[in-house]
Design a protein around this motif. Structure first.
Motif, PDB file in Angstrom:
ATOM      1  N   VAL A  72       0.819  -1.210   0.000  1.00 12.85           N
ATOM      2  CA  VAL A  72       0.000   0.000   0.000  1.00 12.85           C
ATOM      3  C   VAL A  72       0.856   1.264   0.000  1.00 12.85           C
ATOM      4  O   VAL A  72       0.663   2.152  -0.818  1.00 12.85           O
ATOM      5  CB  VAL A  72      -0.960   0.000   1.210  1.00 12.85           C
ATOM      6  N   ARG A  73       1.796   1.362   0.937  1.00 17.09           N
ATOM      7  CA  ARG A  73       2.647   2.548   1.063  1.00 17.09           C
ATOM      8  C   ARG A  73       4.072   2.102   1.368  1.00 17.09           C
ATOM      9  O   ARG A  73       4.492   2.078   2.532  1.00 17.09           O
ATOM     10  CB  ARG A  73       2.157   3.454   2.168  1.00 17.09           C
ATOM     11  N   PRO A  74       4.845   1.794   0.356  1.00 16.45           N
ATOM     12  CA  PRO A  74       6.210   1.298   0.598  1.00 16.45           C
ATOM     13  C   PRO A  74       7.113   2.306   1.304  1.00 16.45           C
ATOM     14  O   PRO A  74       8.048   1.916   1.995  1.00 16.45           O
ATOM     15  CB  PRO A  74       6.739   0.995  -0.799  1.00 16.45           C
ATOM     16  N   SER A  75       6.836   3.576   1.165  1.00 20.28           N
ATOM     17  CA  SER A  75       7.696   4.581   1.801  1.00 20.28           C
ATOM     18  C   SER A  75       7.501   4.635   3.319  1.00 20.28           C
ATOM     19  O   SER A  75       8.328   5.201   4.022  1.00 20.28           O
ATOM     20  CB  SER A  75       7.418   5.961   1.204  1.00 20.28           C
ATOM     21  N   GLU A  76       6.425   4.039   3.845  1.00 24.10           N
ATOM     22  CA  GLU A  76       6.138   4.090   5.275  1.00 24.10           C
ATOM     23  C   GLU A  76       6.373   2.746   5.959  1.00 24.10           C
ATOM     24  O   GLU A  76       5.746   2.454   6.980  1.00 24.10           O
ATOM     25  CB  GLU A  76       4.710   4.560   5.504  1.00 24.10           C
ATOM     26  N   ILE A  77       7.274   1.945   5.446  1.00 20.32           N
ATOM     27  CA  ILE A  77       7.546   0.638   6.029  1.00 20.32           C
ATOM     28  C   ILE A  77       8.145   0.767   7.430  1.00 20.32           C
ATOM     29  O   ILE A  77       8.021  -0.118   8.262  1.00 20.32           O
ATOM     30  CB  ILE A  77       8.452  -0.211   5.109  1.00 20.32           C
ATOM     31  N   GLY A  78       8.753   1.910   7.724  1.00 20.93           N
ATOM     32  CA  GLY A  78       9.340   2.117   9.042  1.00 20.93           C
ATOM     33  C   GLY A  78       8.325   2.302  10.153  1.00 20.93           C
ATOM     34  O   GLY A  78       8.645   2.092  11.324  1.00 20.93           O
ATOM     35  N   VAL A  79       7.113   2.698   9.819  1.00 20.53           N
ATOM     36  CA  VAL A  79       6.095   2.943  10.846  1.00 20.53           C
ATOM     37  C   VAL A  79       5.708   1.648  11.565  1.00 20.53           C
ATOM     38  O   VAL A  79       5.785   1.585  12.797  1.00 20.53           O
ATOM     39  CB  VAL A  79       4.865   3.659  10.239  1.00 20.53           C
ATOM     40  N   PRO A  80       5.296   0.589  10.867  1.00 17.27           N
ATOM     41  CA  PRO A  80       4.988  -0.635  11.616  1.00 17.27           C
ATOM     42  C   PRO A  80       6.233  -1.260  12.246  1.00 17.27           C
ATOM     43  O   PRO A  80       6.153  -1.868  13.307  1.00 17.27           O
ATOM     44  CB  PRO A  80       4.361  -1.569  10.584  1.00 17.27           C
ATOM     45  N   PHE A  81       7.404  -1.072  11.624  1.00 18.94           N
ATOM     46  CA  PHE A  81       8.638  -1.599  12.213  1.00 18.94           C
ATOM     47  C   PHE A  81       8.919  -0.921  13.548  1.00 18.94           C
ATOM     48  O   PHE A  81       9.283  -1.590  14.525  1.00 18.94           O
ATOM     49  CB  PHE A  81       9.812  -1.387  11.253  1.00 18.94           C
ATOM     50  N   GLU A  82       8.727   0.377  13.608  1.00 15.70           N
ATOM     51  CA  GLU A  82       8.965   1.121  14.856  1.00 15.70           C
ATOM     52  C   GLU A  82       8.006   0.666  15.955  1.00 15.70           C
ATOM     53  O   GLU A  82       8.420   0.422  17.086  1.00 15.70           O
ATOM     54  CB  GLU A  82       8.805   2.621  14.603  1.00 15.70           C
ATOM     55  N   HIS A  83       6.721   0.549  15.623  1.00 12.91           N
ATOM     56  CA  HIS A  83       5.724   0.220  16.642  1.00 12.91           C
ATOM     57  C   HIS A  83       5.699  -1.252  17.012  1.00 12.91           C
ATOM     58  O   HIS A  83       5.415  -1.584  18.168  1.00 12.91           O
ATOM     59  CB  HIS A  83       4.332   0.649  16.181  1.00 12.91           C
ATOM     60  N   MET A  84       5.967  -2.132  16.063  1.00 13.83           N
ATOM     61  CA  MET A  84       5.815  -3.559  16.325  1.00 13.83           C
ATOM     62  C   MET A  84       7.113  -4.272  16.670  1.00 13.83           C
ATOM     63  O   MET A  84       7.073  -5.371  17.221  1.00 13.83           O
ATOM     64  CB  MET A  84       5.155  -4.236  15.128  1.00 13.83           C
ATOM     65  N   VAL A  85       8.244  -3.659  16.375  1.00 13.13           N
ATOM     66  CA  VAL A  85       9.522  -4.315  16.665  1.00 13.13           C
ATOM     67  C   VAL A  85      10.368  -3.473  17.617  1.00 13.13           C
ATOM     68  O   VAL A  85      10.798  -3.948  18.661  1.00 13.13           O
ATOM     69  CB  VAL A  85      10.296  -4.629  15.364  1.00 13.13           C
ATOM     70  N   MET A  86      10.614  -2.227  17.266  1.00 16.20           N
ATOM     71  CA  MET A  86      11.553  -1.426  18.038  1.00 16.20           C
ATOM     72  C   MET A  86      11.035  -1.058  19.431  1.00 16.20           C
ATOM     73  O   MET A  86      11.797  -1.101  20.403  1.00 16.20           O
ATOM     74  CB  MET A  86      11.940  -0.163  17.265  1.00 16.20           C
ATOM     75  N   LYS A  87       9.777  -0.706  19.567  1.00 19.98           N
ATOM     76  CA  LYS A  87       9.243  -0.376  20.892  1.00 19.98           C
ATOM     77  C   LYS A  87       9.278  -1.575  21.840  1.00 19.98           C
ATOM     78  O   LYS A  87       9.702  -1.431  22.987  1.00 19.98           O
ATOM     79  CB  LYS A  87       7.834   0.204  20.781  1.00 19.98           C
ATOM     80  N   PRO A  88       8.871  -2.780  21.402  1.00 15.17           N
ATOM     81  CA  PRO A  88       9.021  -3.930  22.300  1.00 15.17           C
ATOM     82  C   PRO A  88      10.483  -4.272  22.617  1.00 15.17           C
ATOM     83  O   PRO A  88      10.791  -4.691  23.728  1.00 15.17           O
ATOM     84  CB  PRO A  88       8.341  -5.078  21.540  1.00 15.17           C
ATOM     85  N   VAL A  89      11.378  -4.072  21.649  1.00 14.32           N
ATOM     86  CA  VAL A  89      12.799  -4.326  21.912  1.00 14.32           C
ATOM     87  C   VAL A  89      13.306  -3.364  22.979  1.00 14.32           C
ATOM     88  O   VAL A  89      14.031  -3.765  23.899  1.00 14.32           O
ATOM     89  CB  VAL A  89      13.626  -4.215  20.610  1.00 14.32           C
ATOM     90  N   ARG A  90      12.929  -2.103  22.873  1.00 13.84           N
ATOM     91  CA  ARG A  90      13.334  -1.128  23.897  1.00 13.84           C
ATOM     92  C   ARG A  90      12.748  -1.491  25.254  1.00 13.84           C
ATOM     93  O   ARG A  90      13.411  -1.354  26.277  1.00 13.84           O
ATOM     94  CB  ARG A  90      12.886   0.271  23.492  1.00 13.84           C
ATOM     95  N   PHE A  91      11.497  -1.939  25.274  1.00 19.40           N
ATOM     96  CA  PHE A  91      10.840  -2.318  26.525  1.00 19.40           C
ATOM     97  C   PHE A  91      11.604  -3.444  27.212  1.00 19.40           C
ATOM     98  O   PHE A  91      11.825  -3.408  28.420  1.00 19.40           O
ATOM     99  CB  PHE A  91       9.403  -2.753  26.240  1.00 19.40           C
ATOM    100  N   VAL A  92      12.023  -4.443  26.440  1.00 20.82           N
ATOM    101  CA  VAL A  92      12.651  -5.621  27.033  1.00 20.82           C
ATOM    102  C   VAL A  92      14.132  -5.396  27.322  1.00 20.82           C
ATOM    103  O   VAL A  92      14.621  -5.751  28.382  1.00 20.82           O
ATOM    104  CB  VAL A  92      12.466  -6.850  26.106  1.00 20.82           C
ATOM    105  N   PHE A  93      14.866  -4.792  26.389  1.00 25.76           N
ATOM    106  CA  PHE A  93      16.319  -4.791  26.502  1.00 25.76           C
ATOM    107  C   PHE A  93      16.955  -3.450  26.869  1.00 25.76           C
ATOM    108  O   PHE A  93      18.080  -3.429  27.343  1.00 25.76           O
ATOM    109  CB  PHE A  93      16.937  -5.280  25.184  1.00 25.76           C
ATOM    110  N   VAL A  94      16.286  -2.331  26.637  1.00 25.40           N
ATOM    111  CA  VAL A  94      16.939  -1.035  26.795  1.00 25.40           C
ATOM    112  C   VAL A  94      16.486  -0.293  28.047  1.00 25.40           C
ATOM    113  O   VAL A  94      17.307   0.309  28.750  1.00 25.40           O
ATOM    114  CB  VAL A  94      16.704  -0.161  25.548  1.00 25.40           C
ATOM    115  N   ASP A  95      15.191  -0.305  28.350  1.00 22.98           N
ATOM    116  CA  ASP A  95      14.662   0.466  29.473  1.00 22.98           C
ATOM    117  C   ASP A  95      15.280   0.004  30.794  1.00 22.98           C
ATOM    118  O   ASP A  95      15.516  -1.190  30.996  1.00 22.98           O
ATOM    119  CB  ASP A  95      13.145   0.322  29.556  1.00 22.98           C
ATOM    120  N   PRO A  96      15.552   0.948  31.714  1.00 24.82           N
ATOM    121  CA  PRO A  96      16.126   0.566  33.006  1.00 24.82           C
ATOM    122  C   PRO A  96      15.123  -0.225  33.867  1.00 24.82           C
ATOM    123  O   PRO A  96      13.914  -0.075  33.709  1.00 24.82           O
ATOM    124  CB  PRO A  96      16.475   1.904  33.660  1.00 24.82           C
TER     125      PRO A  96
END
Length: 100
Positions: A72-96
């Protein structure tokens, strides 16, 4: 019909009476959200393992979301990646510890 209406009204009133203390308690605690996190032990032994499990689920769900976004929108592939991958990764591995 009147009997069913009375039963419904009675059930509604009973539900309001039972849930009123819960609603009042929730309203008083809403001001304290964000003031302090959970204890580090709760964060380490409960929140992080649940976050790790949900990271696996969200990564699995990211694959079809990425396909649909790519179609649908190839230029916005980073949006679901940020919300579905990066935020959970930060929650588990980065946050104090104790920040959740």
């Amino acid at each position: 019909m009147a009997r069913q209406l009375r039963r419904f009204a009675a059930a509604l009133a009973l539900g309001a009476v039972l849930f009123a203390p819960v609603a009042g308690r929730a309203a008083t605690n809403i001001d304290n959200v964000g003031d302090k996190g959970s204890p580090p032990s709760v964060d380490l032994f409960i929140m992080r393992p649940l976050g790790l499990a949900m990271l696996g689920v969200s990564c699995a769900l990211f694959v079809p979301a990425a396909v649909m976004t790519g179609l649908v929108r190839p230029s916005e592939i980073g949006v679901p990646f940020e919300h579905m991958v990066m935020k959970p990764v930060r929650f588990v591995f980065v946050d104090p510890l104790g920040s959740h």
